[in-house]
Design a protein around this motif. Structure first.
Motif, PDB file in Angstrom:
ATOM      1  N   SER A   1       0.816  -1.214   0.000  1.00 26.52           N
ATOM      2  CA  SER A   1       0.000   0.000   0.000  1.00 26.52           C
ATOM      3  C   SER A   1       0.848   1.262   0.000  1.00 26.52           C
ATOM      4  CB  SER A   1      -0.937   0.000   1.214  1.00 26.52           C
ATOM      5  OG  SER A   1      -0.198  -0.120   2.420  1.00 26.52           O
ATOM      6  N   ASP A   2       2.127   1.172   0.402  1.00 27.11           N
ATOM      7  CA  ASP A   2       3.012   2.333   0.370  1.00 27.11           C
ATOM      8  C   ASP A   2       3.215   2.842  -1.051  1.00 27.11           C
ATOM      9  OD1 ASP A   2       3.333   2.009   3.088  1.00 27.11           O
ATOM     10  OD2 ASP A   2       5.255   0.969   2.921  1.00 27.11           O
ATOM     11  N   PHE A   3       3.017   1.977  -2.045  1.00 26.86           N
ATOM     12  CA  PHE A   3       3.270   2.340  -3.435  1.00 26.86           C
ATOM     13  C   PHE A   3       1.994   2.733  -4.176  1.00 26.86           C
ATOM     14  CE2 PHE A   3       6.399  -0.761  -2.004  1.00 26.86           C
ATOM     15  CZ  PHE A   3       7.572  -0.029  -2.178  1.00 26.86           C
ATOM     16  N   ARG A   4       0.880   2.793  -3.460  1.00 24.65           N
ATOM     17  CA  ARG A   4      -0.372   3.207  -4.086  1.00 24.65           C
ATOM     18  C   ARG A   4      -0.211   4.623  -4.634  1.00 24.65           C
ATOM     19  NH1 ARG A   4      -5.307   1.151  -3.119  1.00 24.65           N
ATOM     20  NH2 ARG A   4      -4.152  -0.790  -3.211  1.00 24.65           N
ATOM     21  N   GLY A   5      -0.606   4.810  -5.869  1.00 29.59           N
ATOM     22  CA  GLY A   5      -0.427   6.098  -6.517  1.00 29.59           C
ATOM     23  C   GLY A   5       0.833   6.195  -7.349  1.00 29.59           C
ATOM     24  N   HIS A   6       1.645   5.129  -7.363  1.00 24.98           N
ATOM     25  CA  HIS A   6       2.905   5.137  -8.106  1.00 24.98           C
ATOM     26  C   HIS A   6       2.955   3.961  -9.093  1.00 24.98           C
ATOM     27  CE1 HIS A   6       4.633   8.108  -5.327  1.00 24.98           C
ATOM     28  NE2 HIS A   6       4.028   7.417  -4.374  1.00 24.98           N
ATOM     29  N   TRP A   7       3.596   4.197 -10.218  1.00 17.70           N
ATOM     30  CA  TRP A   7       3.907   3.110 -11.136  1.00 17.70           C
ATOM     31  C   TRP A   7       5.093   2.342 -10.580  1.00 17.70           C
ATOM     32  CZ3 TRP A   7       0.981   1.959 -15.370  1.00 17.70           C
ATOM     33  CH2 TRP A   7       0.042   2.916 -15.767  1.00 17.70           C
ATOM     34  N   VAL A   8       5.053   1.006 -10.705  1.00 17.08           N
ATOM     35  CA  VAL A   8       6.109   0.161 -10.136  1.00 17.08           C
ATOM     36  C   VAL A   8       6.555  -0.885 -11.146  1.00 17.08           C
ATOM     37  CG1 VAL A   8       6.655  -1.554  -8.345  1.00 17.08           C
ATOM     38  CG2 VAL A   8       5.280   0.462  -7.759  1.00 17.08           C
ATOM     39  N   LEU A   9       7.872  -1.035 -11.294  1.00  8.74           N
ATOM     40  CA  LEU A   9       8.446  -2.193 -11.975  1.00  8.74           C
ATOM     41  C   LEU A   9       9.061  -3.076 -10.895  1.00  8.74           C
ATOM     42  CD1 LEU A   9      10.119  -0.663 -15.171  1.00  8.74           C
ATOM     43  CD2 LEU A   9       8.204  -2.281 -15.095  1.00  8.74           C
ATOM     44  N   LEU A  10       8.650  -4.328 -10.881  1.00  5.10           N
ATOM     45  CA  LEU A  10       8.973  -5.239  -9.781  1.00  5.10           C
ATOM     46  C   LEU A  10       9.668  -6.490 -10.306  1.00  5.10           C
ATOM     47  CD1 LEU A  10       8.591  -6.338  -6.842  1.00  5.10           C
ATOM     48  CD2 LEU A  10       6.293  -7.056  -7.552  1.00  5.10           C
ATOM     49  N   TYR A  11      10.772  -6.848  -9.638  1.00  6.53           N
ATOM     50  CA  TYR A  11      11.519  -8.051 -10.021  1.00  6.53           C
ATOM     51  C   TYR A  11      11.861  -8.860  -8.780  1.00  6.53           C
ATOM     52  CZ  TYR A  11      15.222 -11.042 -11.858  1.00  6.53           C
ATOM     53  OH  TYR A  11      15.984 -12.139 -12.208  1.00  6.53           O
ATOM     54  N   PHE A  12      11.736 -10.183  -8.881  1.00  6.53           N
ATOM     55  CA  PHE A  12      12.116 -11.103  -7.810  1.00  6.53           C
ATOM     56  C   PHE A  12      13.423 -11.800  -8.186  1.00  6.53           C
ATOM     57  CE2 PHE A  12       7.616 -10.550  -7.203  1.00  6.53           C
ATOM     58  CZ  PHE A  12       7.396 -10.699  -5.840  1.00  6.53           C
ATOM     59  N   GLY A  13      14.383 -11.820  -7.268  1.00  9.29           N
ATOM     60  CA  GLY A  13      15.661 -12.475  -7.534  1.00  9.29           C
ATOM     61  C   GLY A  13      16.461 -12.611  -6.250  1.00  9.29           C
ATOM     62  N   PHE A  14      17.789 -12.711  -6.360  1.00  9.23           N
ATOM     63  CA  PHE A  14      18.621 -12.821  -5.162  1.00  9.23           C
ATOM     64  C   PHE A  14      20.017 -12.283  -5.447  1.00  9.23           C
ATOM     65  CE2 PHE A  14      19.274 -16.601  -7.578  1.00  9.23           C
ATOM     66  CZ  PHE A  14      20.489 -17.181  -7.244  1.00  9.23           C
TER      67      PHE A  14
END
Length: 207
Positions: free
Chosen positions: A58-71
Motif C-alpha cells: 500500500s506504500d506504493f499506491r499512486g505510483h507506477w512500479v516495476l517489480l523483479y524477484f531475484g537474489f
C-alpha cells in the motif's frame, strides 16, 4: 448513381467503425470491472527495505512500479534483469511529463539477503531501486501473490547455493494492480515503450 454508391459506402464504413469502437469500449469496460474486483488485495506484502524500514504494498499506491524477484548471489541473470529494469526507468525519466516509475527488487533468498546485503548489492543499479526482504514466510507470501516460483538448490562444499526462480519483470499500476510482465527476451527499450503505452491509456480504478 456513383454518388449514391459513394454515400452508401461511407455510411457502411462509418457504421462498421462505430460498431468496432463500441465493441472495444464494452471490452475495456468489462476488463476494468474485472480489475476493480481484484484491486483491493492483489499481491499484498509486508517486508523491510534495505534501510530496515517496514514496507507494505500500500506504500506504493499512486505510483507506477516495476517489480523483479531475484537474489543477490545470482551469478548473471539477476544482474542482467536489474540492469535492464534500471535502464528502462532511466529512459522513462528522460521523457518530460511522464510520472516517475519506482523500481523494486524483492529477494527470493531471505536467508542470505538481509537488509545490509541488499543495500550493498543495489549500489550498482538505479539509485532509486528499492530492495525488499523479510522473514522466509513473508518473502514466500510476497512471491506467492505473484505466482513466483523459487527453489534453492543443493549447497556446495562452501555452503553456497543458487536459487532457481521465475525471471519476470512485473508492471504494477498506481492502483497496485498487475498490468503487464516482461520476460528475458524484452529489451529495456521495449519495456519502456510498453510502460509508456500503459501510462497513456491508464484510467484509475479506485477512488
Amino acid at each position: 448513381r456513383v454518388a449514391v454508391v459513394g454515400v452508401a459506402g461511407a455510411v457502411a464504413a462509418g457504421a462498421w467503425l462505430y460498431l468496432r469502437e463500441e465493441k472495444g469500449r464494452r471490452r475495456r469496460a468489462q476488463r476494468r470491472e474485472e480489475l476493480r474486483a481484484l484491486a483491493l488485495g492483489q499481491g499484498d506484502f509486508e517486508l523491510v527495505d534495505q534501510a530496515g524500514r517496514p514496507r507494505r504494498k500500500s506504500d506504493f499506491r499512486g505510483h507506477w512500479v516495476l517489480l523483479y524477484f531475484g537474489f543477490t548471489h545470482c551469478p548473471d541473470v539477476c544482474p542482467e534483469e536489474l540492469e535492464k529494469m534500471s535502464r528502462a526507468v532511466e529512459l522513462l525519466e528522460s521523457e518530460p511529463g511522464l510520472p516517475p516509475v519506482q523500481p523494486v527488487f524483492i529477494t527470493v533468498d531471505p536467508e542470505r539477503d538481509d537488509a545490509a546485503a541488499m543495500a550493498r548489492y543495489l549500489r550498482d543499479f538505479h539509485p532509486r531501486l528499492l530492495g525488499l526482504t523479510g522473514t522466509p514466510e513473508a518473502v514466500r507470501a510476497a512471491g506467492g501473490a505473484y505466482r513466483v516460483y523459487a527453489s534453492a538448490g543443493p549447497k556446495d562444499s562452501d555452503g553456497d547455493y543458487v536459487v532457481d526462480h521465475t525471471v519476470i519483470i512485473y508492471l504494477l499500476s498506481p492502483d497496485g494492480l498487475f498490468l503487464d510482465y516482461y520476460g528475458r527476451s524484452k529489451t529495456h527499450a521495449q519495456i519502456a515503450q510498453s510502460v509508456r503505452r500503459h501510462m497513456d491509456t491508464y484510467e484509475p480504478l479506485l477512488d
